[in-house]
Design a protein around this motif. Sequence first.
Motif, mmCIF file in Angstrom:
data_model
loop_
_atom_site.group_PDB
_atom_site.id
_atom_site.type_symbol
_atom_site.label_atom_id
_atom_site.label_comp_id
_atom_site.label_asym_id
_atom_site.label_seq_id
_atom_site.Cartn_x
_atom_site.Cartn_y
_atom_site.Cartn_z
ATOM 1 N N ASP A 284 8.826 10.061 24.968
ATOM 2 C CA ASP A 284 7.679 9.170 24.778
ATOM 3 C C ASP A 284 7.610 8.668 23.337
ATOM 4 N N ASN A 285 7.956 9.526 22.400
ATOM 5 C CA ASN A 285 7.991 9.096 20.994
ATOM 6 C C ASN A 285 9.104 8.089 20.745
ATOM 7 N N LEU A 286 10.199 8.222 21.495
ATOM 8 C CA LEU A 286 11.274 7.238 21.403
ATOM 9 C C LEU A 286 10.733 5.853 21.744
ATOM 10 N N VAL A 287 9.946 5.771 22.810
ATOM 11 C CA VAL A 287 9.373 4.484 23.234
ATOM 12 C C VAL A 287 8.393 3.969 22.186
ATOM 13 N N LYS A 288 7.538 4.841 21.694
ATOM 14 C CA LYS A 288 6.502 4.419 20.740
ATOM 15 C C LYS A 288 7.099 3.973 19.404
ATOM 16 N N ASN A 289 8.115 4.679 18.929
ATOM 17 C CA ASN A 289 8.622 4.457 17.573
ATOM 18 C C ASN A 289 9.754 3.442 17.475
ATOM 19 N N TYR A 290 10.448 3.175 18.577
ATOM 20 C CA TYR A 290 11.658 2.353 18.481
ATOM 21 C C TYR A 290 11.655 1.117 19.373
ATOM 22 N N SER A 291 10.544 0.817 20.034
ATOM 23 C CA SER A 291 10.524 -0.347 20.923
ATOM 24 C C SER A 291 10.738 -1.656 20.173
ATOM 25 N N ASP A 292 10.145 -1.800 18.999
ATOM 26 C CA ASP A 292 10.311 -3.047 18.230
ATOM 27 C C ASP A 292 11.759 -3.228 17.805
ATOM 28 N N ALA A 293 12.373 -2.147 17.337
ATOM 29 C CA ALA A 293 13.770 -2.229 16.903
ATOM 30 C C ALA A 293 14.684 -2.501 18.097
ATOM 31 N N ALA A 294 14.395 -1.882 19.249
ATOM 32 C CA ALA A 294 15.210 -2.098 20.441
ATOM 33 C C ALA A 294 15.105 -3.553 20.899
ATOM 34 N N TYR A 295 13.912 -4.129 20.792
ATOM 35 C CA TYR A 295 13.737 -5.536 21.163
ATOM 36 C C TYR A 295 14.496 -6.434 20.197
ATOM 37 N N GLU A 296 14.469 -6.113 18.919
ATOM 38 C CA GLU A 296 15.201 -6.904 17.926
ATOM 39 C C GLU A 296 16.700 -6.882 18.219
#
Length: 373
Positions: A284-296
């Motif tokens: 869940d922290n992976l989703v919260k902390n890295y979603s913006d970077a994954a989208y980029e």
Amino acid sequence: MAVENKYSLDAHSLKIIEQYREMQPVFRKIEELAGSALREGINSLGIYVTAIETRIKTEESLAGKLERKGMKYGSINDLTDIVGARVITFYTDEVDKVAAFADRVFAVDWENSVDKRKMHELNSFGYNSLHIICRIPKTLYFDPEHPEINELRFELQMRTALQHVWATLDHDTGYKSGVEIPREYLRNISRLAGILELIDEQFSQIRSGINDYRRKVQNLVSDGHFENIALDGDTFRSYLKLKPFDKLVRKIAALNQAEIHETSAVPYLPAMLAMGFKTLADVDNLVKNYSDAAYELAAYQIATTDIDIITSTVGLQDLLVVYVLDHDGGILGLTMLFDKINGESEYNRKRAESIMECAKDLKFMNKQCQTQR
């Protein structure tokens, strides 16, 4: 027509044999109706059983029974096991579920039914099975020309697979042989019966415990208490029901107005475990902390392409990629990630090198480098 006395039976028993022959069509219809109702009903209950069997007692078997105790029966109607059905389940609690179903569907003569599971003394072990005596009710089938279909009784036996193993062994080594069993063999048979009974009980308790654990996990997941839940196959599947990656995937798909093809995220679990993820909170922290970077990362890779279909796991994959990059995994870390997801191949390293090359232009990576300085 009189029955030839090839069984050494008295006149009364021979009369019953004659009735048995005349009523074969009725017996076959009862067998058909009982078997069909059991198969359809058990399937609707969602119980997976090892066998549903039906049979009509053979004439030889009936003759043997009449030879032993023929005077007990006034007519063929007094015999309750000419037609027999048997359901073999995997767990003890399912025996009672099948019995409850049978009580709803058939007309059960509980007074003449026998629960042999409750007939043992504290220090005895042996045959365990639930036998109930049933009739086909008119609500299930009715033919005014053959009312006897609703009048004749049949026997339904229900037991577990291990109880069935015991019953078969006991039959082959016990009365079927017609030989007195030495005391030491009887003792060993009794010991084995106790072991099988214990195994049966333990399997049911283990399954019950696992089901309780799964319900507890589902409640914790629904309440968002991810830190208390170890990451494994069951818990990850429960987490996926919350659709945690959907928002990111839809955002990525919108880059090219792409169609989303649903695929399972379960194959990504070994990769996350290998990367040190231990609880659902880590995911869940992976989703919260890295979603913006994954989208980029996704935008850099596909925004200038004509890709019009993406998989539903693209979000999770990009999340894991940027997580590896953020933890200085480099080409080696990315290659190991793709090996875990897709299986080892030379293509995985080439893909890792390509991502490392494009990652140099990502704001996410530039921020990371500035922080490290």
